[in-house]
Design a protein around this motif. Structure first.
Motif, PDB file in Angstrom:
ATOM      1  N   GLY A 300       0.789  -1.221   0.000  1.00  0.00           N
ATOM      2  CA  GLY A 300       0.000   0.000   0.000  1.00  0.00           C
ATOM      3  C   GLY A 300       0.825   1.278   0.000  1.00  0.00           C
ATOM      4  O   GLY A 300       0.275   2.371   0.169  1.00  0.00           O
ATOM      5  N   ASP A 301       2.136   1.161  -0.204  1.00  0.00           N
ATOM      6  CA  ASP A 301       3.008   2.335  -0.283  1.00  0.00           C
ATOM      7  C   ASP A 301       3.012   2.808  -1.737  1.00  0.00           C
ATOM      8  O   ASP A 301       3.921   2.489  -2.516  1.00  0.00           O
ATOM      9  CB  ASP A 301       4.420   1.964   0.187  1.00  0.00           C
ATOM     10  N   LEU A 302       2.004   3.595  -2.104  1.00  0.00           N
ATOM     11  CA  LEU A 302       1.780   3.910  -3.513  1.00  0.00           C
ATOM     12  C   LEU A 302       2.822   4.870  -4.077  1.00  0.00           C
ATOM     13  O   LEU A 302       3.180   4.764  -5.255  1.00  0.00           O
ATOM     14  CB  LEU A 302       0.371   4.497  -3.685  1.00  0.00           C
ATOM     15  N   SER A 303       3.313   5.795  -3.278  1.00  0.00           N
ATOM     16  CA  SER A 303       4.305   6.747  -3.783  1.00  0.00           C
ATOM     17  C   SER A 303       5.610   6.035  -4.139  1.00  0.00           C
ATOM     18  O   SER A 303       6.215   6.297  -5.188  1.00  0.00           O
ATOM     19  CB  SER A 303       4.567   7.848  -2.754  1.00  0.00           C
ATOM     20  N   THR A 304       6.040   5.108  -3.275  1.00  0.00           N
ATOM     21  CA  THR A 304       7.251   4.336  -3.568  1.00  0.00           C
ATOM     22  C   THR A 304       7.025   3.420  -4.759  1.00  0.00           C
ATOM     23  O   THR A 304       7.893   3.272  -5.619  1.00  0.00           O
ATOM     24  CB  THR A 304       7.669   3.515  -2.341  1.00  0.00           C
ATOM     25  N   GLY A 333      -0.804   2.138 -14.188  1.00  0.00           N
ATOM     26  CA  GLY A 333      -2.248   2.388 -14.205  1.00  0.00           C
ATOM     27  C   GLY A 333      -2.926   1.877 -12.955  1.00  0.00           C
ATOM     28  O   GLY A 333      -3.817   2.539 -12.395  1.00  0.00           O
ATOM     29  N   LYS A 334      -2.500   0.708 -12.470  1.00  0.00           N
ATOM     30  CA  LYS A 334      -3.067   0.167 -11.235  1.00  0.00           C
ATOM     31  C   LYS A 334      -2.754   1.067 -10.042  1.00  0.00           C
ATOM     32  O   LYS A 334      -3.609   1.305  -9.184  1.00  0.00           O
ATOM     33  CB  LYS A 334      -2.504  -1.242 -10.978  1.00  0.00           C
ATOM     34  N   VAL A 335      -1.514   1.575  -9.989  1.00  0.00           N
ATOM     35  CA  VAL A 335      -1.133   2.467  -8.889  1.00  0.00           C
ATOM     36  C   VAL A 335      -1.980   3.737  -8.919  1.00  0.00           C
ATOM     37  O   VAL A 335      -2.511   4.177  -7.895  1.00  0.00           O
ATOM     38  CB  VAL A 335       0.369   2.818  -8.980  1.00  0.00           C
ATOM     39  N   ALA A 336      -2.139   4.326 -10.117  1.00  0.00           N
ATOM     40  CA  ALA A 336      -2.936   5.551 -10.236  1.00  0.00           C
ATOM     41  C   ALA A 336      -4.387   5.299  -9.840  1.00  0.00           C
ATOM     42  O   ALA A 336      -5.026   6.134  -9.190  1.00  0.00           O
ATOM     43  CB  ALA A 336      -2.852   6.086 -11.660  1.00  0.00           C
ATOM     44  N   ALA A 337      -4.914   4.144 -10.213  1.00  0.00           N
ATOM     45  CA  ALA A 337      -6.290   3.819  -9.844  1.00  0.00           C
ATOM     46  C   ALA A 337      -6.431   3.679  -8.331  1.00  0.00           C
ATOM     47  O   ALA A 337      -7.438   4.108  -7.745  1.00  0.00           O
ATOM     48  CB  ALA A 337      -6.731   2.538 -10.543  1.00  0.00           C
ATOM     49  N   GLU A 338      -5.398   3.085  -7.674  1.00  0.00           N
ATOM     50  CA  GLU A 338      -5.428   2.964  -6.214  1.00  0.00           C
ATOM     51  C   GLU A 338      -5.403   4.346  -5.562  1.00  0.00           C
ATOM     52  O   GLU A 338      -5.984   4.549  -4.493  1.00  0.00           O
ATOM     53  CB  GLU A 338      -4.235   2.129  -5.740  1.00  0.00           C
ATOM     54  N   ASP A 341      -6.670   8.448  -8.905  1.00  0.00           N
ATOM     55  CA  ASP A 341      -6.346   9.341 -10.017  1.00  0.00           C
ATOM     56  C   ASP A 341      -6.788   8.617 -11.296  1.00  0.00           C
ATOM     57  O   ASP A 341      -5.975   8.061 -12.035  1.00  0.00           O
ATOM     58  CB  ASP A 341      -4.848   9.635 -10.037  1.00  0.00           C
ATOM     59  N   TYR A 342      -8.095   8.642 -11.547  1.00  0.00           N
ATOM     60  CA  TYR A 342      -8.641   7.822 -12.618  1.00  0.00           C
ATOM     61  C   TYR A 342      -8.217   8.316 -13.997  1.00  0.00           C
ATOM     62  O   TYR A 342      -7.982   7.506 -14.903  1.00  0.00           O
ATOM     63  CB  TYR A 342     -10.165   7.781 -12.505  1.00  0.00           C
ATOM     64  N   ASP A 343      -8.096   9.619 -14.174  1.00  0.00           N
ATOM     65  CA  ASP A 343      -7.627  10.142 -15.465  1.00  0.00           C
ATOM     66  C   ASP A 343      -6.185   9.713 -15.728  1.00  0.00           C
ATOM     67  O   ASP A 343      -5.844   9.321 -16.848  1.00  0.00           O
ATOM     68  CB  ASP A 343      -7.732  11.666 -15.492  1.00  0.00           C
ATOM     69  N   GLY A 344      -5.354   9.790 -14.695  1.00  0.00           N
ATOM     70  CA  GLY A 344      -3.972   9.334 -14.843  1.00  0.00           C
ATOM     71  C   GLY A 344      -3.895   7.853 -15.128  1.00  0.00           C
ATOM     72  O   GLY A 344      -3.084   7.400 -15.943  1.00  0.00           O
TER      73      GLY A 344
END
Length: 396
Positions: A300-304, A333-338, A341-344
């Protein structure tokens, strides 16, 4: 896995956690680099979240492996295979999730034994095994232990190609015993690598969903196989040189991720990355950074995760590894969705879709297209629910 905020002065390097990492974009522009020679990797473009094999010495004349698959091949053989379509009625039934999982596993076990036996022609494999065993017997009588060991290694590889992991282990164990007898450290390390991967594949057979970034608990039998695999990978790590240590650390990181030991998993992937940097191996850096990104995503560390996967994407593009690039876009895309950030997410997935279309990657194209639909639906869900609430309130 945070990139340096300012460009480093040397264009041949970029930063990874403060450590200088070779920049393939500048180096590979001027030099032809063998991406597999330094790390001993059997695959030219190794995949993340996949056990890594070392290549055997050329003088062993080992048969080519046929069980090495990229993400697209894996999806075609699993998620979009006839067997997967046959299991779809199970998902439409009204059974509970536990019962459904049991039904699917029972169906898979029933079909697995005969599926490859009757859908593939194993006659050539069986002839090869008979020939290799005959050669091993002849070399034993001639006193040529090195050739005898090589023949047993070829037996193991052939069984691996048939998907018969237990029989393959038998060939590798004989190869290991003879390698120890003649004090062949290269042979020992090769045997440890093959035996560890055999047990990993017994625990988690190739599937459309990676088990290494999943939180699904293992069964007792699976845990036993993974723990056995770690014994062999630790032996490989102990006796090998830098290239072998890179492979062993990567495989140990995957094993520990399966067991839920994320801290030690990250340590081994970081050790693998340091070795890849030391050896100036771009494919090694790509795999290590990608595995760290997946591990961060799992925690769950999305930034890393995003920073690591962006580095992985850059390396895959520089190496012209289209499978790695397509999978990197998908994971970003999976990270952005988590992150909602749906557009990203749609942007990343569209990039991956373009790569898949351009290179005929049907399996990845289907997966990405489905994921885009899910992301767009998630984006519009909140406004849709608000609209329904307003209608219900206005009609009350």
């Amino acid at each position: 896995c945070t990139p340096s905020p300012t460009p480093p002065p040397d264009p041949n390097f970029y930063s990874f956690r403060g450590a200088p990492v070779l920049n393939p974009r500048s180096i590979m522009a001027d030099h032809e680099v063998d991406t597999t020679a330094v790390t001993q990797l059997a695959d030219e473009f190794p995949q993340i979240d996949t056990p890594l094999r070392v290549t055997p010495p050329e003088n062993m004349n080992a048969p080519q492996r046929s069980d090495s698959m990229n993400k697209d091949d894996m999806l075609r053989r699993t998620a979009f295979s006839p067997d997967a379509f046959a299991q779809r009625p199970l998902f439409s039934s009204s059974t509970t999730s536990d019962a459904l999982a049991e039904q699917i596993e029972e169906s898979r076990r029933a079909n697995e034994a005969s599926k490859r036996e009757f859908s593939e022609n194993h006659a050539a494999f069986k002839n090869q095994i008979r020939d290799y065993n005959t050669l091993a017997f002849s070399m034993k009588r001639a006193g040529n232990t090195e050739a005898q060991a090589a023949a047993y290694f070829c037996v193991g590889v052939t069984y691996d190609n048939m998907g018969k992991r237990k029989e393959a282990m038998g060939g590798y164990k004989k190869f290991l015993a003879l390698s120890k007898e003649i004090d062949d450290k290269v042979g020992e390390c090769l045997a440890y690598n093959c035996m560890g991967i055999c047990l990993m594949l017994q625990a988690c057979p190739p599937n459309e969903a990676s088990p290494y970034d999943s939180d699904t608990p293992l069964t007792d039998v699976q845990k036993k196989h993974v723990e056995g695999a770690m014994v062999y990978h630790r032996k490989h790590l102990e006796f090998s040189d830098d290239g072998g240590q890179f492979v062993a650390n990567s495989n140990l990181g995957l094993c520990m991720s399966l067991l839920g030991d994320n801290a030690n998993s990250a340590k081994h992937h970081q050790d693998a990355l340091r070795i890849a940097i030391k050896m100036q191996s771009f494919s090694g850096q790509s795999v290590s950074v990608g595995n760290l990104g997946l591990l961060s995503l799992k925690q769950g560390d999305l930034s890393t995760a995003k920073a690591c996967l962006e580095q992985h994407l850059q390396l895959a593009q520089s190496l012209k590894c289209v499978n790695g690039e397509c999978n990197a876009w998908y994971l970003l895309g999976k990270v952005a969705a988590e992150e909602q950030d749906y557009d990203g997410a749609v942007h990343y997935l569209e990039q991956g879709k373009n790569v898949a279309e351009a290179n005929g990657m049907i399996g990845m194209l289907k997966r990405i297209t489905c994921t885009i639909g899910v992301v767009v639906g998630s984006k519009n869900l909140e406004s849709h629910l608000e609209g329904l609430m307003q209608k219900a309130t206005g009609g009350a």
